[in-house]
Design a protein around this motif. Sequence first.
Motif, short mmCIF file in Angstrom:
data_model
loop_
_atom_site.label_atom_id
_atom_site.label_comp_id
_atom_site.label_asym_id
_atom_site.label_seq_id
_atom_site.Cartn_x
_atom_site.Cartn_y
_atom_site.Cartn_z
N THR A 266 0.84 -1.20 0.00
CA THR A 266 0.00 0.00 0.00
C THR A 266 0.87 1.25 0.00
O THR A 266 0.61 2.20 -0.75
CB THR A 266 -0.93 0.00 1.23
OG1 THR A 266 -1.75 -1.16 1.19
CG2 THR A 266 -1.82 1.24 1.24
N LEU A 267 1.91 1.26 0.82
CA LEU A 267 2.84 2.40 0.85
C LEU A 267 3.49 2.60 -0.52
O LEU A 267 3.65 3.72 -0.98
CB LEU A 267 3.92 2.17 1.91
CG LEU A 267 3.54 2.49 3.36
CD1 LEU A 267 4.66 2.08 4.29
CD2 LEU A 267 3.26 3.97 3.52
N LYS A 269 2.32 1.74 -3.47
CA LYS A 269 1.34 2.28 -4.41
C LYS A 269 1.11 3.77 -4.14
O LYS A 269 0.98 4.58 -5.08
CB LYS A 269 0.02 1.52 -4.29
CG LYS A 269 0.08 0.08 -4.81
CD LYS A 269 -1.17 -0.67 -4.42
CE LYS A 269 -0.98 -2.17 -4.60
NZ LYS A 269 -2.04 -2.93 -3.92
N GLN A 270 1.03 4.14 -2.86
CA GLN A 270 0.82 5.54 -2.53
C GLN A 270 1.99 6.40 -3.02
O GLN A 270 1.80 7.52 -3.51
CB GLN A 270 0.65 5.69 -1.02
CG GLN A 270 -0.68 5.15 -0.51
CD GLN A 270 -0.76 5.15 1.00
OE1 GLN A 270 0.26 5.15 1.67
NE2 GLN A 270 -1.97 5.13 1.52
N ALA A 271 3.22 5.87 -2.89
CA ALA A 271 4.40 6.60 -3.36
C ALA A 271 4.35 6.80 -4.87
O ALA A 271 4.68 7.87 -5.39
CB ALA A 271 5.67 5.85 -2.96
N LYS A 272 3.92 5.76 -5.61
CA LYS A 272 3.81 5.87 -7.06
C LYS A 272 2.81 6.95 -7.45
O LYS A 272 3.03 7.73 -8.38
CB LYS A 272 3.39 4.53 -7.67
CG LYS A 272 4.48 3.48 -7.66
CD LYS A 272 4.04 2.19 -8.34
CE LYS A 272 3.92 2.34 -9.83
NZ LYS A 272 3.71 1.07 -10.53
N ILE A 273 1.69 7.00 -6.71
CA ILE A 273 0.66 8.00 -7.00
C ILE A 273 1.16 9.40 -6.63
O ILE A 273 1.04 10.35 -7.39
CB ILE A 273 -0.64 7.67 -6.23
CG1 ILE A 273 -1.25 6.36 -6.76
CG2 ILE A 273 -1.64 8.82 -6.34
CD1 ILE A 273 -2.37 5.82 -5.89
N LEU A 274 1.77 9.51 -5.45
CA LEU A 274 2.16 10.81 -4.92
C LEU A 274 3.26 11.46 -5.74
O LEU A 274 3.22 12.65 -6.04
CB LEU A 274 2.62 10.64 -3.46
CG LEU A 274 2.90 11.91 -2.67
CD1 LEU A 274 1.66 12.76 -2.57
CD2 LEU A 274 3.40 11.56 -1.28
N LYS A 276 4.37 10.32 -8.80
CA LYS A 276 4.20 10.12 -10.24
C LYS A 276 5.48 9.55 -10.88
O LYS A 276 5.88 9.95 -11.97
CB LYS A 276 3.81 11.43 -10.93
CG LYS A 276 2.56 12.07 -10.36
CD LYS A 276 2.13 13.26 -11.17
CE LYS A 276 1.00 14.05 -10.56
NZ LYS A 276 0.01 13.37 -9.81
#
Length: 389
Positions: A266-267, A269-274, A276
């Motif tokens: 989850t972390l 994925k969040q880093a990828k979103i945050l 980019k």
Amino acid sequence: DLKEACIVCNAKYCSNCVLRAMGSMPEGRKCVTCIGYAIDESKRGNLGKCSRMLKRLLNDLEIRQIMKAEKLCDVNQLPPDYISINGKPLCHEELLLLQTCSNPPKNLRPGSYWYDRVSGFWGKEGEKPSQIISPHLNVGDSLKPDASNGNTQVFINGREITKAELRMLQLAGVECAGNPHFWVNDDGSYQEEGQKNTKGYIWGKAGMKLVCALLSLPVPSKTRHPCTDEVNHVSNRPKPNPDCIGEMMALQKLLLVGNNGAGTSTLFKQAKILYKALPFSKDERETIKMMIQGNVYGYLGILLEGRERFEEESLTRSPAEQPINHLEGSPHGNNGTTMYSICPRLKEFSDWLLKTMASGNLEAIFPAATREYAPVVEELWNTAAIQAT
């Protein structure tokens, strides 16, 4: 005669004494007594730039090591609180993020700056933009309307723009009558505040680079076409200095370790979103979508099991022990129902879902069941029984 100056105290040495005075130069060109001290900020622009004197006295390997140490050692780095963005001094992590982003500010010096996170516009406080840097950096405070001291009553991302920027917008064909407020993205697309439709692209018109040069305004280092694939955009980012690449890679490496279910993925994925860093592939998006849908049904199943248990317990209690059903105004509703009871149609769906979960075949009902039963799930969630559960 050529002299080599200490980057801390500015003491000057000739070729005969510079090596005795500066020793092995573990922090660059400093007197031995100045090692460990911050540099003179007026000399920051010369960090890592070798003089002709040192080139005569040292071999190439020694020069590379000394210049690398001079640029990268901790004590020579710009103190973060010397930089203020949107009125807020930076912390160490913010300065590091600013310096290691794909398109950092050039020739960063101590001072007060403004930064538009959405478009990437960057400038000195009270002045027009001087650069376009990487957008979406979480540094400094929020952008102020008077950041660039504009007086045009035309706003971009909440900042009143300068006359030079207004002229640039007009030459780009942007309608500026009526004191509009625009949202401008990092790719140059713009729309009026409150509107969803993109009205155009500032950098899409021919000759805009020349216009910006004449007005002393920045242009993107590599203009993004609105239809360009995000992966191509990432691959075309400016390459870092080869001398710093090892250190930058070391700073960007992160190992996430945890037991199954601890949240490491989850972390990530969040880093990828945050940040980019890379867009999710189509397969990854489908996998995440299935996982979200599975979680919805899985957690709904837990609620439905609890509802059944609470309903059974409620029916076996004496009336005095019953929780009050605020909808019915009494412990029991009509026909032996309780506040945890649901209608037969929803009860049938509940029994089917719990049976499917018990058999371990929950994943087999996707994706068709998500479309078919989504209204039922929403209806169940809004029932008084599930809310009470």
